[in-house]
Every structure is written in structure tokens, then in C-alpha cells.
Design a protein around this motif. Structure first.
Motif, mmCIF file in Angstrom:
data_model
loop_
_atom_site.group_PDB
_atom_site.id
_atom_site.type_symbol
_atom_site.label_atom_id
_atom_site.label_comp_id
_atom_site.label_asym_id
_atom_site.label_seq_id
_atom_site.Cartn_x
_atom_site.Cartn_y
_atom_site.Cartn_z
ATOM 1 N N SER A 69 -30.696 7.768 10.491
ATOM 2 C CA SER A 69 -31.064 7.783 9.584
ATOM 3 C C SER A 69 -32.633 8.898 10.000
ATOM 4 O O SER A 69 -32.744 9.047 11.268
ATOM 5 N N TYR A 70 -32.914 9.034 8.361
ATOM 6 C CA TYR A 70 -33.522 10.242 8.448
ATOM 7 C C TYR A 70 -33.892 9.528 7.054
ATOM 8 O O TYR A 70 -33.900 8.839 6.293
ATOM 9 N N ASP A 71 -34.468 11.020 5.956
ATOM 10 C CA ASP A 71 -35.291 10.522 4.810
ATOM 11 C C ASP A 71 -34.387 11.758 3.925
ATOM 12 O O ASP A 71 -34.159 12.265 4.222
ATOM 13 N N TYR A 118 -27.683 9.352 5.168
ATOM 14 C CA TYR A 118 -27.882 7.728 5.872
ATOM 15 C C TYR A 118 -27.855 6.770 5.325
ATOM 16 O O TYR A 118 -27.095 6.117 3.936
ATOM 17 N N VAL A 119 -27.519 5.602 6.554
ATOM 18 C CA VAL A 119 -26.740 4.310 5.883
ATOM 19 C C VAL A 119 -27.863 3.263 6.632
ATOM 20 O O VAL A 119 -27.818 3.405 7.755
ATOM 21 N N PRO A 120 -28.214 2.568 5.508
ATOM 22 C CA PRO A 120 -29.622 1.639 5.769
ATOM 23 C C PRO A 120 -29.221 0.505 6.927
ATOM 24 O O PRO A 120 -27.749 0.197 6.266
ATOM 25 N N GLU A 121 -30.040 0.138 7.591
ATOM 26 C CA GLU A 121 -29.213 -1.161 8.175
ATOM 27 C C GLU A 121 -28.928 -2.647 7.384
ATOM 28 O O GLU A 121 -27.915 -2.933 7.205
ATOM 29 N N SER A 122 -29.604 -2.161 6.244
ATOM 30 C CA SER A 122 -29.592 -3.628 5.144
ATOM 31 C C SER A 122 -27.978 -3.185 4.641
ATOM 32 O O SER A 122 -27.534 -5.015 3.735
ATOM 33 N N GLU A 123 -28.047 -1.808 4.244
ATOM 34 C CA GLU A 123 -26.122 -1.777 3.659
ATOM 35 C C GLU A 123 -25.058 -2.128 5.069
ATOM 36 O O GLU A 123 -24.413 -2.353 4.348
ATOM 37 N N ILE A 124 -25.379 -2.151 6.223
ATOM 38 C CA ILE A 124 -24.628 -2.558 6.579
ATOM 39 C C ILE A 124 -24.354 -4.077 7.411
ATOM 40 O O ILE A 124 -23.455 -4.722 6.871
#
Ligand code: SAH
Length: 244
Positions: free
Chosen positions: A184-186, A196-202
Motif C-alpha cells: 500500500s502506497y500512493d 498498489y492493490v486496495p483492500e476493496s479490490e482483494i
């Protein structure tokens, strides 16, 4: 994008990374030029910490390492009596793995995949496929009781993520466990990989197929990330449980 109290982005916007493509040739070149800052010679601290969660007291498991590089954890698991299967496009990476652990191996063709080969340890419990992961299927490699996915989903081109996850799901045995490390980073400040793979995408990628639990977020910020132009960098570990 929203920020939490510690200033970390929490949105699902992956910025300009959506269209980024890293070719197989570019990966091979990274190996040829030694541009492999992702490799952890001492292994990954989260692997050591959460190995018991992955194994859950079971012995003699089949564990899969997608996009394996020369991850030393493969040797550790094999030494514990588990059998390890990996896949990696760079033959150099796989040969370095066997050489660095002084493991004799043999090379075998993979009849189902033209141009692929399998490097198998003489002891028989480490089989590393030299090909693209997208060439594999459960009819070739079987199904797995466990997965260690570090530097793998996050290295997959964003446009291939759905395909990668759909394939991984077909490789999971009933009652299997999948340890997934994301970062997680910008994403507006670094083009990746790692992406970056956001939690929502997981959740949207895996959610219909397993239980997902976030085990830990760790600050992994280092000079390397500072040079990328970042001001924070986290690793996020999930356990995915594929129940019967
Ligand atoms: N998981 C390893 C390596 C991470 S880097 C570790 O933790 O050290 C990602 C690796 O994936 C690179 O070694 C790259 O050569 C490999 N790779 C990239 N695309 C691939 C694909 N489609 N199939 C198999 N391997 C791939």
C-alpha cells in the motif's frame, strides 16, 4: 481518495497504474541485470511469523509459489517435508535458486506447454515450472493446500489481475489456505511494480470464493521507497481460507 488518521490513502483509486504493462522480456532483463531489489535473501519476516497459520498443524502439504523468483521460503518448506511447486518466467532465477541452496536438480519437458520446462530437485519435492503462470492449469500442476503469494499478485499487470485470480482459485484444494502479501502506497507517486492493490479490490477479486482476513499491516518504508518518490509504504498480509 480518503485518508486515515495516519495519512495513508484508503481509496480504491489505483491512479495511472491501471494501464501499466510490464512485459516478460522486461522481467527477464531485470534478472539479467541483477535489478532484483524485491528478492529477500533472508526470507520474508511475515512468512516466518504466520507460517503456522498457513500450515494449521498439517504436514506433507502441497504449497504453490506463483511468480516465485528464487524465494528462499521454498527451500524452508521443502526442508520441513512439504512439497513445493513454483512458476517463474526467468530460467536464470530458477537456476540461481538451486545453485544458491546447493540443490541438485534435473530438467524435464512439460508436454502440455510448448517451450516450457520443469526443474525438479533430485529429492523430488521441489518442482519449478519455467513458463508463464497463464500457461498452467490444475490438470498440469494439480491443486494446492497452501499458497504463498508475495511479490506475485502485486507484480501481475493490473489488466491481468482478474485472470490471475481466477486461475489461482481453480488451483485451490478444499480447506486450503492462501497467504497474500500486498503493498500500500500512493499509486500516483510510483508506477510500479509492485502495484498498489486496495483492500476493496482483494474483496471483489476473491470475496465470492473464500473467507478473507487481514492479519497485519506493517510499515516497510525504506530508502528504496524514498527513491521512488514515496513517503510511506506498507505491506498488508491477508489469509484467504478456501473452505469446503
Ligand atoms: N515472489 C518472488 C518474486 C517477486 S518478483 C519473491 O517474493 O521474491 C515477480 C517475479 O515474477 C519475477 O521474478 C518475474 O520474473 C516473475 N514473473 C513475471 N510475470 C510472470 C508470469 N506471467 N509468469 C511467471 N512468472 C512471472
Amino acid at each position: 481518495m480518503e485518508r486515515s488518521a495516519d495519512g495513508v490513502l484508503e481509496g480504491s483509486d489505483i491512479g495511472s497504474q491501471k494501464d501499466r504493462v510490464v512485459t516478460e522480456e522486461e522481467w527477464l532483463q531485470k534478472w539479467e541485470t541483477g535489478n532484483i531489489g524485491f528478492h529477500k535473501e533472508q526470507g520474508h519476516p511475515l512468512f516466518q511469523k504466520y507460517l503456522d497459520v498457513l500450515l494449521n498443524g498439517r504436514s506433507g502439504l502441497r504449497v504453490f509459489f506463483p511468480l516465485c523468483g528464487k524465494a528462499v521460503e521454498m527451500k524452508w518448506l521443502a526442508d520441513m517435508g512439504h512439497s513445493v511447486v513454483g512458476v517463474e518466467v526467468s530460467e536464470q532465477a530458477l537456476k540461481e535458486f538451486f545453485a544458491e541452496h546447493s540443490l541438485p536438480y534435473c530438467e524435464e519437458p512439460v508436454p502440455e506447454i510448448s517451450g516450457a520446462k520443469k526443474l525438479r530437485s533430485a529429492s523430488g519435492n521441489i518442482s519449478l515450472y519455467c513458463c508463464s503462470i497463464y500457461d498452467l492449469s490444475s490438470s498440469i500442476v494439480g491443486k494446492f493446500d497452501g499458497v504463498w503469494d508475495r511479490g506475485s499478485l502485486v507484480a501481475v499487470n493490473p489488466c491481468d489481475r482478474q485472470r490471475y485470480v481466477s486461475l489461482m482459485i481453480t488451483l485451490m484444494e478444499k480447506n486450503s489456505s492462501y497467504l497474500l502479501v500486498t503493498v500500500s502506497y500512493d499509486p500516483n507517486k510510483h508506477k510500479g511494480p509492485p502495484f498498489y492493490v486496495p483492500e476493496s479490490e482483494i474483496k471483489s477479486l476473491f470475496g465470492n470464493h473464500c473467507e478473507i482476513k487481514c492479519l497485519q499491516k506493517v510499515d516497510d518504508f525504506s530508502d528504496r521507497h524514498r527513491q521512488w518518490g514515496l513517503d510511506y509504504f506498507l505491506e498488508v498480509l491477508y489469509i484467504l481460507k478456501f473452505v469446503a
